[in-house]
Design an enzyme around this catalytic site. Sequence first.
Site, PDB file in Angstrom:
ATOM      1  N   ASP A  39       2.594   2.279  15.698  1.00 43.55           N
ATOM      2  CA  ASP A  39       2.710   1.473  14.179  1.00 43.55           C
ATOM      3  C   ASP A  39       1.402   0.974  13.857  1.00 43.55           C
ATOM      4  OD1 ASP A  39       3.600   1.090  11.121  1.00 43.55           O
ATOM      5  OD2 ASP A  39       4.575  -0.615  11.953  1.00 43.55           O
ATOM      6  N   SER A  40       1.138   0.301  12.844  1.00 39.63           N
ATOM      7  CA  SER A  40      -0.173  -0.261  11.979  1.00 39.63           C
ATOM      8  C   SER A  40       0.475  -1.963  12.818  1.00 39.63           C
ATOM      9  CB  SER A  40      -0.105  -0.221  10.521  1.00 39.63           C
ATOM     10  OG  SER A  40       0.756  -0.751  10.204  1.00 39.63           O
ATOM     11  N   CYS A  51       4.822   4.497  11.337  1.00 35.99           N
ATOM     12  CA  CYS A  51       4.012   3.962  10.305  1.00 35.99           C
ATOM     13  C   CYS A  51       3.990   5.039   8.874  1.00 35.99           C
ATOM     14  CB  CYS A  51       2.420   3.748  10.064  1.00 35.99           C
ATOM     15  SG  CYS A  51       1.600   3.058   8.972  1.00 35.99           S
ATOM     16  N   GLU A  99       6.896 -10.158   7.390  1.00 37.42           N
ATOM     17  CA  GLU A  99       6.686 -11.241   8.566  1.00 37.42           C
ATOM     18  C   GLU A  99       6.113 -12.206   8.310  1.00 37.42           C
ATOM     19  OE1 GLU A  99       2.683  -9.721   9.417  1.00 37.42           O
ATOM     20  OE2 GLU A  99       3.811  -7.401   9.844  1.00 37.42           O
ATOM     21  N   CYS A 110       8.750   1.585   4.146  1.00 37.67           N
ATOM     22  CA  CYS A 110       7.687   1.338   4.768  1.00 37.67           C
ATOM     23  C   CYS A 110       8.648   0.541   5.427  1.00 37.67           C
ATOM     24  CB  CYS A 110       7.553   0.538   3.645  1.00 37.67           C
ATOM     25  SG  CYS A 110       6.219  -0.791   4.842  1.00 37.67           S
ATOM     26  N   HIS A 157       8.509  -2.501   6.829  1.00 34.88           N
ATOM     27  CA  HIS A 157       9.278  -3.805   6.794  1.00 34.88           C
ATOM     28  C   HIS A 157      10.633  -3.210   6.074  1.00 34.88           C
ATOM     29  CE1 HIS A 157       5.371  -3.989   8.664  1.00 34.88           C
ATOM     30  NE2 HIS A 157       5.745  -5.557   8.736  1.00 34.88           N
TER      31      HIS A 157
HETATM   32  N1  DGL Z   1       4.069  -0.260   9.083  1.00 33.83           N
HETATM   33  C1  DGL Z   1       3.245   0.405   7.442  1.00 33.83           C
HETATM   34  C2  DGL Z   1       3.925   1.647   6.708  1.00 33.83           C
HETATM   35  O1  DGL Z   1       4.592   1.898   6.737  1.00 33.83           O
HETATM   36  C3  DGL Z   1       3.570  -1.140   6.735  1.00 33.83           C
HETATM   37  C4  DGL Z   1       2.613  -2.010   6.923  1.00 33.83           C
HETATM   38  C5  DGL Z   1       0.801  -1.714   7.007  1.00 33.83           C
HETATM   39  O2  DGL Z   1       1.103  -2.187   5.540  1.00 33.83           O
HETATM   40  O3  DGL Z   1       0.280  -1.332   7.552  1.00 33.83           O
HETATM   41  O4  DGL Z   1       3.126   1.637   5.564  1.00 33.83           O
END
Ligand code: DGL
Length: 266
Positions: free
Chosen positions: A10-11, A73, A152, A184, A186
Amino acid sequence: MNRKPIGVFDSGVGGLTTVRQLLRLLPNEKIVYFGDTARVPYGTKSKKTIVRFTTENVLFLLEKKVKLIVIACNTSSSLALPAIKKHFNIPMVGVIEPAVKAALRISRSGRIGVIGTRATIDSKIYENQIKQHNRKIEVFTQACPLFVPFVEEGWLDNAAIRNVAETYLSELRKKKIDTLILGCTHYPLLKKIIAQVLGKGVVLIDSGQEAALSVSKILEERNLSAPDSTKVRSAVFFVSDEPSRFQRLGRKFLKNHINNIQRVSR
Ligand code: DGL
């Protein structure tokens, strides 16, 4: 081959919502996770950059000798997976297709909502995939970029996040959707507030959970599942920035302590 780990990236920390689902569903599997914490967020970046980062993350996991890669992600799954998939000879599971299939199965009214980062929503991947299955389905989308920093910050249920959620979701509420894809990493942590704002009768789809189900199917079909006896439920974590924030935040996403975090350079 079967004893090799599953690679997940993931990012940043958000993909741990998917790891949580994988560990629950597949307790015999080992997981290697990479969180690109030095370069997060991806959701505000260009397609070119996201494709480059995603490719680098895949190459990193391949070095760890994984048997399958999960792109947890949503932003990478939307913008990079379709472009890079053909270049790699390993099963890759993104979070878009499993969520789309679940939405199509669940929606009765044929009115489906999707929320995600700006990059995910602008890619139109969810509408396109849903329409490919059924042109009659109506899809309504909304980028919710402020949700990530709120999660976060740990603001999951207070007046500020309620206000933001009401503002973002007011148009969707008018569209009378019966299914909403949480597009997403989160957003599963905001399920409660999103459900309250949208009101009863809207089913929320957790794309990480659907991806985990899809991984389980692929492992079975391809005879790649870990032997039954292992029950390791183990995960190792790599991050591209200093690990302490990942460790602290990660507990909320994984609902468990995180050890085994190593920093790698990027
Ligand atoms: N992990 C990213 C997503 O699911 C969210 C956080 C980011 O913008 O990197 O799109």
